[in-house]
Design an enzyme around this catalytic site. Structure first.
Site, PDB file in Angstrom:
ATOM      1  N   VAL A 144       0.651  -1.299  -0.048  1.00  0.00           N
ATOM      2  CA  VAL A 144       0.014   0.101   0.008  1.00  0.00           C
ATOM      3  C   VAL A 144       0.815   1.509  -0.028  1.00  0.00           C
ATOM      4  O   VAL A 144       0.423   2.322   0.586  1.00  0.00           O
ATOM      5  CB  VAL A 144      -1.072   0.119   1.076  1.00  0.00           C
ATOM      6  CG1 VAL A 144      -2.029  -1.055   1.077  1.00  0.00           C
ATOM      7  CG2 VAL A 144      -0.419   0.037   2.362  1.00  0.00           C
ATOM      8  N   CYS A 145       1.974   1.270  -0.830  1.00  0.00           N
ATOM      9  CA  CYS A 145       2.600   2.377  -0.955  1.00  0.00           C
ATOM     10  C   CYS A 145       3.332   3.140   0.532  1.00  0.00           C
ATOM     11  O   CYS A 145       3.502   4.370   0.369  1.00  0.00           O
ATOM     12  CB  CYS A 145       2.004   3.830  -1.724  1.00  0.00           C
ATOM     13  SG  CYS A 145       1.963   3.442  -3.551  1.00  0.00           S
TER      14      CYS A 145
END
Ligand SMILES: *Cc1c(COP(=O)(O)O)cnc(C)c1O
Length: 492
Positions: free
Chosen positions: A381-382
């Protein structure tokens, strides 16, 4: 103030008919737009003529007028007085962050950069132009840094997310005011992208506010795909001195025989390169109208989603297999609680274990959810710092995983026995308890209740052991011992 929770079914039916067959639990990725917004936007565009802003024609003036009107309304939405704040329209939160970096990059002598562990990759990348940078691993490190004398030279920029996009953990907003009072030549950049989906940001105390606040409007209103950077006017110098100009950001430029140019005076005018996304800005005006009609205030959204998240968290964190072991490992910060919106937003990060304690790959869970028309998010998720922290992955382990072929977004769920990413469930204004129930039910049916004892007496001992050895966990080894000692019932 009124709460809309009691009307949520009606709101869902009228405004979000397009999700009637799915359970959408990825509001941290993008929240959803109401039908009324799309109808009004279409109506407006098909009955008015909008030209490229900043000319004298009525079509151009209509666009300019709308843009300035929406700019003022966005500031008002955050209680940000136009005397102290300006809004720069950008493509998205990342573009806002990058615009801040552009200003700092052009400072003589460079800048020192500090960022919080919970930062999205968009904030992490700002370190690449800094002369030196530091990742703060704990809130207490930030607090200690704030209260100690300056050690870094020159201009400093401190950035952090108001809410982690990974597990919804919220960071103290008070840091910005404290930094302004305690540190010299230090600016604050708040990444509010995840926070604003359900959080209430009030900038009425302008001296306590961050210098720069970046956001993506699609994460607040579902549409339009547009971002904003709120700039504290007294701190704007550092941005307006950036070297680049383009499109309408200059009063005058000479390009033949001389490099002379003069920048525009208004902060937003000098920073909005090229033609504004004016159709999107028109949509944003309608988005704010409809949001206010449906939910009245972000405070209501905050209360509604916090109650749902608390229920989801409590049920997931206590869900058990028949042998008593927990189904989910929750990746919540121990100091954050779903009861306190200053510490936690309505996002839940977790991993799933089998009844034997072994990890079940995140992609397997996501695939099973998709079959039930449930949309969640899985992976890194970055958020590299947040993931490394909750999964206990050292930089050596991460590099080893990379060398072994793992890449962001792939299906290498488990490497060297450890998960590479998480599962994330996130709520939005129009989420309902039915969505939460649906997810809990899915987890119970797919995992908690799906561990019925299997009768192995019909197959031979070798086959029994072979099938069990495939699962190399400690608990399975214990089972093998038990079987060879004559137990006939095995839980798988
Ligand atoms: C979504 C998000 C971003 C990036 O937003 P974009 O719209 O992709 O630019 C940055 N930070 C956080 C905390 C986010 O949640």
């Amino acid at each position: 103030m009124h709460s809309y929770s009691s009307r949520i079914q009606e709101i869902r039916r009228k405004e979000y008919g397009y999700i009637k067959d799915v359970t959408y639990l990825d509001h941290a990725g993008c929240t959803l737009y109401p039908s009324t917004l799309m109808h009004r936007f279409a109506q407006d565009l098909t009955s008015n003529l909008f030209g490229n802003p900043h000319s004298a024609s009525p079509s151009s003036m209509l666009s300019s007028e709308r843009v300035e009107n929406v700019r003022a309304r966005v500031l008002k939405f955050f209680n940000a007085s136009p005397e102290h704040f300006d809004l720069v329209f950008v493509a998205n939160a990342t573009a806002g962050i990058k615009l801040v970096m552009d200003g700092f990059r052009d400072v003589d002598g460079g800048y020192w950069y500090g960022y919080h562990r919970d930062s999205h990759t968009s904030l992490v990348g700002v370190r690449e132009h800094a002369k030196a940078s530091r990742c703060f691993i704990q809130d207490s490190e930030v607090e200690q840094w704030i209260s100690s004398p300056d050690t870094e030279d020159g201009i400093k920029l401190i950035a952090y997310p108001a809410q982690s996009n990974m597990n919804g953990r919220r960071s103290p907003l008070e840091w910005c005011g404290q930094i302004r009072r305690n540190k010299s030549k230090t600016y604050t950049l708040l990444d509010a992208a995840a926070f604003l989906t359900t959080g209430n940001l009030d900038l009425s105390a302008h001296d306590e506010a961050p210098d720069f606040i970046s956001m993506s409007f699609y994460k607040i209103f579902g549409f339009p795909d547009l971002g904003g950077l709120i700039v504290r006017k007294s701190s704007a110098d550092i941005l307006t001195k950036r070297k680049y100009f383009g499109g309408g950001t200059v009063e005058m430029v000479i390009s033949v025989d001389s490099n002379w140019h003069v920048k525009r005076k208004e902060i937003h005018e000098s920073l909005e390169d090229g033609t504004l996304p004016f159709h999107n800005i028109v949509a944003l005006g309608h988005a704010m109208d409809v949001y206010q009609e449906l939910y009245a205030s972000p405070k209501n959204v905050s209360a509604h989603t916090a109650a749902l998240a608390k229920s989801a968290y409590n049920r997931l964190s206590t869900m058990k297999y028949s042998n008593g072991s927990l189904v989910c490992e929750m990746h919540k910060d121990p100091l954050a609680t779903y009861e306190d919106a200053t510490t936690q937003g309505p996002t839940i990060a977790f991993s799933v274990h089998g009844p034997d304690g072994a990890y079940i790959g995140k992609s397997k869970v996501e695939e099973a959810a998709i079959k039930q028309k449930i949309h969640i998010r899985s992976g890194g998720v970055c958020n590299p710092g947040g993931i490394a922290t909750v999964l206990g992955l050292s930089s050596q382990e991460l590099q080893k995983n990379y060398a072994a072929g793992m890449r962001c977004g792939d299906n290498n769920d488990l490497m060297a026995g450890k998960p590479t990413g998480i599962l994330r469930l996130s709520l939005g204004a129009m989420s309902s308890m039915a969505d939460v129930d649906k997810f809990i039910n899915f987890m119970e049916e797919t995992y908690a209740k799906n561990d019925k004892p299997m009768d192995f007496s019909a197959i031979g001992m070798n086959e029994k052991i072979r099938s069990i050895k495939k699962q190399k966990s400690l608990r399975f080894r214990t089972m093998i011992r038990n079987i060879t000692r004559g137990h006939q019932q095995v839980t798988v």
